[in-house]
Design an enzyme around this catalytic site. Structure first.
Site, PDB file in Angstrom:
ATOM      1  N   TRP A 283       0.861  -1.179   0.000  1.00  0.00           N
ATOM      2  CA  TRP A 283       0.000   0.000   0.000  1.00  0.00           C
ATOM      3  C   TRP A 283       0.895   1.227   0.000  1.00  0.00           C
ATOM      4  O   TRP A 283       1.865   1.295   0.761  1.00  0.00           O
ATOM      5  CB  TRP A 283      -0.889   0.019   1.241  1.00  0.00           C
ATOM      6  CG  TRP A 283      -2.070  -0.888   1.121  1.00  0.00           C
ATOM      7  CD1 TRP A 283      -2.061  -2.246   1.283  1.00  0.00           C
ATOM      8  CD2 TRP A 283      -3.404  -0.522   0.809  1.00  0.00           C
ATOM      9  NE1 TRP A 283      -3.308  -2.747   1.090  1.00  0.00           N
ATOM     10  CE2 TRP A 283      -4.165  -1.704   0.794  1.00  0.00           C
ATOM     11  CE3 TRP A 283      -4.024   0.691   0.528  1.00  0.00           C
ATOM     12  CZ2 TRP A 283      -5.521  -1.702   0.516  1.00  0.00           C
ATOM     13  CZ3 TRP A 283      -5.376   0.678   0.267  1.00  0.00           C
ATOM     14  CH2 TRP A 283      -6.110  -0.502   0.254  1.00  0.00           C
TER      15      TRP A 283
ATOM     16  N   LEU B 248       3.137   2.155   5.367  1.00  0.00           N
ATOM     17  CA  LEU B 248       2.452   3.414   5.639  1.00  0.00           C
ATOM     18  C   LEU B 248       0.988   3.085   5.885  1.00  0.00           C
ATOM     19  O   LEU B 248       0.303   2.570   5.001  1.00  0.00           O
ATOM     20  CB  LEU B 248       2.598   4.379   4.461  1.00  0.00           C
ATOM     21  CG  LEU B 248       1.894   5.731   4.594  1.00  0.00           C
ATOM     22  CD1 LEU B 248       2.465   6.538   5.754  1.00  0.00           C
ATOM     23  CD2 LEU B 248       2.023   6.521   3.293  1.00  0.00           C
TER      24      LEU B 248
ATOM     25  N   ARG C 281      -9.554   1.373  11.631  1.00  0.00           N
ATOM     26  CA  ARG C 281      -8.982   2.687  11.906  1.00  0.00           C
ATOM     27  C   ARG C 281      -7.465   2.560  11.851  1.00  0.00           C
ATOM     28  O   ARG C 281      -6.907   1.576  12.317  1.00  0.00           O
ATOM     29  CB  ARG C 281      -9.431   3.198  13.271  1.00  0.00           C
ATOM     30  CG  ARG C 281     -10.903   3.559  13.296  1.00  0.00           C
ATOM     31  CD  ARG C 281     -11.317   4.322  14.545  1.00  0.00           C
ATOM     32  NE  ARG C 281     -10.405   5.346  14.983  1.00  0.00           N
ATOM     33  CZ  ARG C 281     -10.395   6.612  14.532  1.00  0.00           C
ATOM     34  NH1 ARG C 281     -11.242   6.975  13.603  1.00  0.00           N
ATOM     35  NH2 ARG C 281      -9.541   7.479  15.001  1.00  0.00           N
TER      36      ARG C 281
END
Length: 193
Positions: free
Chosen positions: A51, A107, A115
């Site tokens: 990602w 990241l 969350r």
């Protein structure tokens, strides 16, 4: 600070990064002369989340350059879909006993069903658990910014930040491996423990 730790300290050098990696906002640091050598060859696993690859790649590139300058040339790179998948891969790699250290990079940003604070906390705790269970040091460059936007300004900022994190991870990894090599030698000689 004890003498063993003082001996293992080495200054961070951003001079190990090529000019292409440095932007006008990257702070300049004078080059460091020579890093200590290891008694035995070291092998490191670098586990990278995919990602935001364009940002996290900066960490991998700077880590590889900085770790090579510290006389660790055996680094295997593994890619996982996201940061949440890093701890399981780290645990399996640590259990092979093939690696003397594992470095994780990712990241974690808002989005998806979790969350970002939960994911980041979970990943860091799990990496610490892997380290303590296996006695293979695990280093984290898994970051979670308070606010991240898919803009070029944010991506540039975090790319630069990940360059620095890669260098810091290499320094921490090399210094820890040197310290553990000394400590294990002392334990084997009956000096410590």
């Amino acid at each position: 600070m004890n003498q063993m730790l003082q001996d293992a300290e080495v200054e961070t050098s951003q001079a190990e990064i090529s000019q292409a990696d440095i932007t006008p906002d990257t702070p300049a640091v004078p080059p460091v002369s020579e890093h200590p050598r290891f008694a035995k060859p070291q092998r490191v696993a670098f586990v990278q989340a995919c990602w935001h690859r364009e940002v996290v790649d900066a960490c991998r590139v700077s880590f590889l350059k900085a770790i090579e300058a510290r006389h660790i040339t055996n680094v295997d790179v593994f890619e996982v879909p996201g940061s949440f998948e890093i701890p399981l891969h780290a645990q399996i790699l640590a259990k092979t006993r093939r690696y003397t250290a594992i470095v994780a990079a990712g990241l974690v940003v808002d989005g998806g069903i979790y969350r970002h604070e939960f994911v980041a906390d979970t990943v860091i705790k799990a990496l610490m658990d892997v380290q303590l269970r296996t006695e293979v040091p695990v280093f984290s460059a898994v970051l979670t910014p308070q606010q991240f936007h898919e803009t070029e300004v944010h991506q540039d900022f975090f790319r630069r930040h990940f360059v620095i994190k890669g260098i810091e991870a290499a320094e921490a990894c090399a210094n820890t491996l040197l310290s553990l090599e000394r400590l294990r030698g002392q334990v084997a000689a009956g000096i410590a423990g």
